[in-house]
Design an enzyme around this catalytic site. Structure first.
Site, mmCIF file in Angstrom:
data_model
loop_
_atom_site.group_PDB
_atom_site.id
_atom_site.type_symbol
_atom_site.label_atom_id
_atom_site.label_comp_id
_atom_site.label_asym_id
_atom_site.label_seq_id
_atom_site.Cartn_x
_atom_site.Cartn_y
_atom_site.Cartn_z
ATOM 1 N N HIS A 17 8.450 -8.445 -9.104
ATOM 2 C CA HIS A 17 7.953 -7.229 -8.467
ATOM 3 C C HIS A 17 8.689 -6.038 -9.076
ATOM 4 O O HIS A 17 9.868 -6.143 -9.431
ATOM 5 C CB HIS A 17 8.184 -7.292 -6.958
ATOM 6 C CG HIS A 17 7.529 -6.162 -6.215
ATOM 7 N ND1 HIS A 17 6.170 -5.955 -6.238
ATOM 8 C CD2 HIS A 17 8.055 -5.159 -5.447
ATOM 9 C CE1 HIS A 17 5.871 -4.894 -5.503
ATOM 10 N NE2 HIS A 17 7.001 -4.392 -5.019
ATOM 11 N N HIS A 24 6.647 1.791 -4.449
ATOM 12 C CA HIS A 24 6.083 0.609 -5.092
ATOM 13 C C HIS A 24 4.692 0.322 -4.557
ATOM 14 O O HIS A 24 4.257 0.901 -3.562
ATOM 15 C CB HIS A 24 6.999 -0.609 -4.878
ATOM 16 C CG HIS A 24 7.131 -1.022 -3.435
ATOM 17 N ND1 HIS A 24 7.015 -2.334 -3.014
ATOM 18 C CD2 HIS A 24 7.354 -0.301 -2.299
ATOM 19 C CE1 HIS A 24 7.174 -2.396 -1.710
ATOM 20 N NE2 HIS A 24 7.388 -1.189 -1.250
ATOM 21 N N CYS A 39 1.861 -4.160 -10.134
ATOM 22 C CA CYS A 39 2.964 -3.308 -9.695
ATOM 23 C C CYS A 39 3.783 -2.778 -10.869
ATOM 24 O O CYS A 39 4.349 -1.680 -10.799
ATOM 25 C CB CYS A 39 3.857 -4.077 -8.712
ATOM 26 S SG CYS A 39 4.528 -5.635 -9.363
#
Length: 296
Positions: A29, A41, A120
């Protein structure tokens, strides 16, 4: 004032504008550190810090996501993390203050998440740099200017020349853009209209796997000024055909000044296999019909 967690941090403390990499088992991530222990994010609309739907994204499906500002300690949830501004050597970053402003301006926006080309990491790198970059559909090392890029498109491979900053130069349809050449016409040896374009590698790959493959370097030393020659051809319309004017011919001509391609043999194999399959299907249909006719 909240601080970034240090017990699970690898390396130096983050500073505003830094990219944060958080390993989560089978994937990583990514977030943008905006100061005071907070990050911005892309995450689930419903699941918060649990992340976007991994199963759906692995299938190439898009899922609903949102841009959020959360405490880094909540996003990491005990996982290890580190600062990783991995593209700083090849791409100029925005000033730290502007990176933070860009990221905060996106908070609350919906994000159409897809693991291959809207993930992401794309979001985070787009905030720090001018070009969204992700290696999640890349096989092998990062490309360098002048490298040949092989993009896997199922029954054939598309080829391009990497010219830096996330861009490639390649031959593609005049009308269809990055989708590639008319396969039916090309396998029949017919010429089709084509144009040389400069596009983002992420757009040219369109979610497909790709790799650096300058495979002829051992027999044909690459020439200097590859990028210069490639960009000089941008916008030029050419006549495309499979046997001698395909995308690999173009790429190798730019890198080596020699036209090389293995596409003909590969596509010929595909054609022969399909012809054989059609023959089997035809026999399966004709024999029962003939039996019925003679029986009557």
């Amino acid at each position: 004032m909240a601080e970034s967690p240090s017990s699970n941090r690898e390396g130096p403390e983050p500073h505003p504008g830094d990219l944060i990499e958080i390993p989560r088992g089978v994937y990583k991530h990514w977030a943008v550190y905006v100061g005071d222990g907070y990050v911005v994010h892309v995450t689930d609309v419903d699941g918060g810090r649990s992340g976007v739907n991994l199963f759906g994204s692995l299938l190439g499906l898009s899922s609903r996501a949102v841009v959020k500002k959360d405490l880094l300690s909540e996003v990491t949830a005990g996982c290890r993390y580190k600062v990783n501004n991995k593209h700083d050597e090849t791409i100029e970053a925005w000033p730290a203050e502007e990176i933070v402003q860009r990221a905060l301006a996106r908070v609350g926006q919906q994000w159409n998440y897809n693991l291959l080309y809207e993930n992401c990491k794309h979001f985070a790198t787009d905030m720090r740099y001018k070009i969204a970059r992700s290696g999640q559909n890349r096989e092998g090392p990062e490309p360098h200017p002048g490298d040949l890029i092989e993009i896997f498109c199922g029954v054939y491979e598309h080829w391009a020349v990497y010219v830096g900053d996330g861009y490639v130069v390649h031959v593609t349809d005049v009308e269809k853009g990055p989708s590639g050449m008319n396969l039916i016409a090309s396998v029949l040896g017919l010429s089709t209209g084509a144009v040389v374009r400069k596009e983002l590698l992420s757009k040219a790959a369109a979610g497909k796997k790709y790799r650096v493959n300058s495979k002829y370097d051992q027999t044909h030393p690459p020439l200097p000024r590859i990028v210069e020659r490639a960009e000089a051809l941008v916008g030029r319309e050419i006549s495309y055909n499979l046997p001698e004017r395909n995308c690999e011919n173009f790429a190798t001509l730019v890198r080596y000044r020699v036209s090389l391609s293995e596409q003909v043999d590969k596509k010929a194999k595909v054609i022969s296999e399909n012809v054989a399959l059609l023959g089997v299907v035809a026999l399966a249909v004709i024999i029962p019909l003939a039996f019925i006719v003679f029986r009557n």
